[in-house]
Design an enzyme around this catalytic site. Structure first.
Site, PDB file in Angstrom:
ATOM      1  CG  ASP A   9      -1.317   1.208   1.148  1.00 42.83           C
ATOM      2  OD1 ASP A   9      -1.954   1.333   0.301  1.00 42.83           O
ATOM      3  OD2 ASP A   9      -1.285   1.891   2.192  1.00 42.83           O
ATOM      4  CG  ASP A  11      -1.987   7.241   0.415  1.00 43.10           C
ATOM      5  OD1 ASP A  11      -0.644   8.019  -0.001  1.00 43.10           O
ATOM      6  OD2 ASP A  11      -3.355   7.309  -0.476  1.00 43.10           O
ATOM      7  N   GLY A  46      -7.388   3.843   3.645  1.00 45.78           N
ATOM      8  CA  GLY A  46      -7.755   3.413   2.610  1.00 45.78           C
ATOM      9  C   GLY A  46      -8.379   3.074   1.953  1.00 45.78           C
ATOM     10  CB  ILE A  47     -11.716   4.833   2.775  1.00 47.47           C
ATOM     11  CG1 ILE A  47     -12.110   3.773   3.828  1.00 47.47           C
ATOM     12  CG2 ILE A  47     -13.549   4.388   1.923  1.00 47.47           C
ATOM     13  CD1 ILE A  47     -12.670   2.211   3.864  1.00 47.47           C
ATOM     14  NE  ARG A  49     -10.109  11.646  -5.301  1.00 48.60           N
ATOM     15  CZ  ARG A  49      -8.968  11.955  -6.352  1.00 48.60           C
ATOM     16  NH1 ARG A  49      -9.316  12.390  -6.655  1.00 48.60           N
ATOM     17  NH2 ARG A  49      -8.002  11.483  -6.716  1.00 48.60           N
ATOM     18  CB  SER A 114      -4.883   7.013  -3.511  1.00 52.49           C
ATOM     19  OG  SER A 114      -3.667   8.256  -4.329  1.00 52.49           O
ATOM     20  CG  ASN A 116      -3.643  11.573  -6.850  1.00 50.16           C
ATOM     21  OD1 ASN A 116      -3.914  13.006  -7.819  1.00 50.16           O
ATOM     22  ND2 ASN A 116      -4.328  11.888  -5.723  1.00 50.16           N
ATOM     23  CG  ASP A 168      -1.883   2.957   6.185  1.00 51.64           C
ATOM     24  OD1 ASP A 168      -1.955   2.270   4.876  1.00 51.64           O
ATOM     25  OD2 ASP A 168      -2.221   3.487   7.034  1.00 51.64           O
TER      26      ASP A 168
HETATM   27  C1  BG6 Z   1      -5.987   5.760  -0.030  1.00 52.61           C
HETATM   28  C2  BG6 Z   1      -6.089   6.336   0.877  1.00 52.61           C
HETATM   29  O1  BG6 Z   1      -4.449   5.000   0.022  1.00 52.61           O
HETATM   30  O2  BG6 Z   1      -6.265   6.845  -1.471  1.00 52.61           O
HETATM   31  C3  BG6 Z   1      -7.441   7.250   1.256  1.00 52.61           C
HETATM   32  O3  BG6 Z   1      -5.747   5.199   1.891  1.00 52.61           O
HETATM   33  C4  BG6 Z   1      -7.418   7.983   0.159  1.00 52.61           C
HETATM   34  O4  BG6 Z   1      -6.608   8.028   1.838  1.00 52.61           O
HETATM   35  C5  BG6 Z   1      -7.533   6.849  -1.253  1.00 52.61           C
HETATM   36  O5  BG6 Z   1      -8.990   8.454   0.291  1.00 52.61           O
HETATM   37  C6  BG6 Z   1      -8.228   7.999  -2.651  1.00 52.61           C
HETATM   38  O6  BG6 Z   1      -6.571   8.804  -2.958  1.00 52.61           O
HETATM   39  P1  BG6 Z   1      -7.264  10.073  -3.555  1.00 52.61           P
HETATM   40  O7  BG6 Z   1      -5.746  10.409  -3.660  1.00 52.61           O
HETATM   41  O8  BG6 Z   1      -8.013   8.793  -5.245  1.00 52.61           O
HETATM   42  O9  BG6 Z   1      -8.254  11.367  -3.508  1.00 52.61           O
HETATM   43 MG    MG Z   2      -3.129   3.046   3.345  1.00 53.27          MG
END
Ligand code: BG6
Ligand code: MG
Length: 226
Positions: A9, A11, A46-47, A49, A114, A116, A168
């Site tokens: 993972d 983030d 981990g959830i 957006r 994510s 991103n 995490d």
């Molecule tokens: C996860 C994070 O890795 O990615 C979450 O733990 C986040 O907090 C999710 O909401 C989505 O990320 P993003 O960057 O696409 O908004």
């Molecule tokens: Mg994480």
């Protein structure tokens, strides 16, 4: 059982972007006048957006257009932090472990919800140590469904039982276990206690120690294949 790869993972595991996600959600919640706290943010770890904003709204009704605008705004705030990131933002022990994985001939992938993820890995300078990236664009069903980690294992050409997932978030540990992966949880027991092995962080962690810890478990517990 031979471990052939690791799926990380991103983030909160390789870098402290979990904190940036929290700050960006907190800023949005403050602007919307919605009570929100660091403790409540734990449920968002981990959830994806969209599900995160729905949790933050706590049942308040809104239009799809508002939802989109708020998600975009939160992401803008988040990217303000990301744009300032450098390789110094890799969490202690993460780079060393990735290098050891590479030296040992094991594969390493990212399994992050994510959208991103690529940008963050690039800012951290970790691309050369990563063999595959599965991110928020890769699958429909996000964690706690196992799909993202299965996608990552598929990209590595490995079976779930040949891979160790490092997570995490409770949702991520659940996803990894559901997929039949060996699972390392980073953080407090109440959050990641269901993992096969729980550690406070990757600081000082050696690959050989991880594998020997998991081997002990392999004798007594099946991760989904023999
Ligand atoms: C996860 C994070 O890795 O990615 C979450 O733990 C986040 O907090 C999710 O909401 C989505 O990320 P993003 O960057 O696409 O908004
Ligand atoms: Mg994480």
């Amino acid at each position: 059982m031979t471990i052939r790869g690791f799926i990380f993972d991103l983030d909160g595991v390789l870098t402290d972007t979990a904190e940036y996600h929290y700050r960006a959600w907190q800023r949005l919640a403050d602007e919307l006048g919605i009570p929100f706290s660091r403790e409540e943010n734990e449920a968002l770890r981990g959830i994806p957006r969209r599900e995160s904003i729905l949790l933050l709204l706590k049942g308040r009704s809104c239009s799809e257009a508002e939802l989109q605008e708020w998600m975009e705004r939160k992401n803008r705030y988040y990217l303000e932090y990301v744009c300032q990131m450098t390789p110094r933002d890799v969490l202690p022990g993460a780079c060393e472990l990735l290098e050891e994985i590479r030296r040992t001939g094991l594969k390493a992938a990212i399994g992050s919800a994510s959208k991103n993820a690529r940008l963050v890995i690039d800012r951290l300078g970790l691309m050369p140590l990563i063999d595959a990236i599965s991110d928020g664009n890769s699958v429909e069903r996000q964690k706690p469904a196992p799909d993202l980690f299965l996608h990552a294992a598929g990209q590595l050409g490995l079976l779930p039982c040949e891979c160790v997932v490092v997570e995490d978030a409770a949702a991520g540990v659940e996803a990894a276990l559901a997929g039949g992966f060996w699972t390392i949880g980073l953080g407090p027991l109440e959050r990641v206690g269901k993992a096969h092995l729980v550690l406070p962080s990757l600081q000082g962690v050696r690959l050989s120690e991880l594998l020997s810890h998991l081997n002990v478990r392999i004798q007594t517990q099946s991760a989904g294949c023999a």
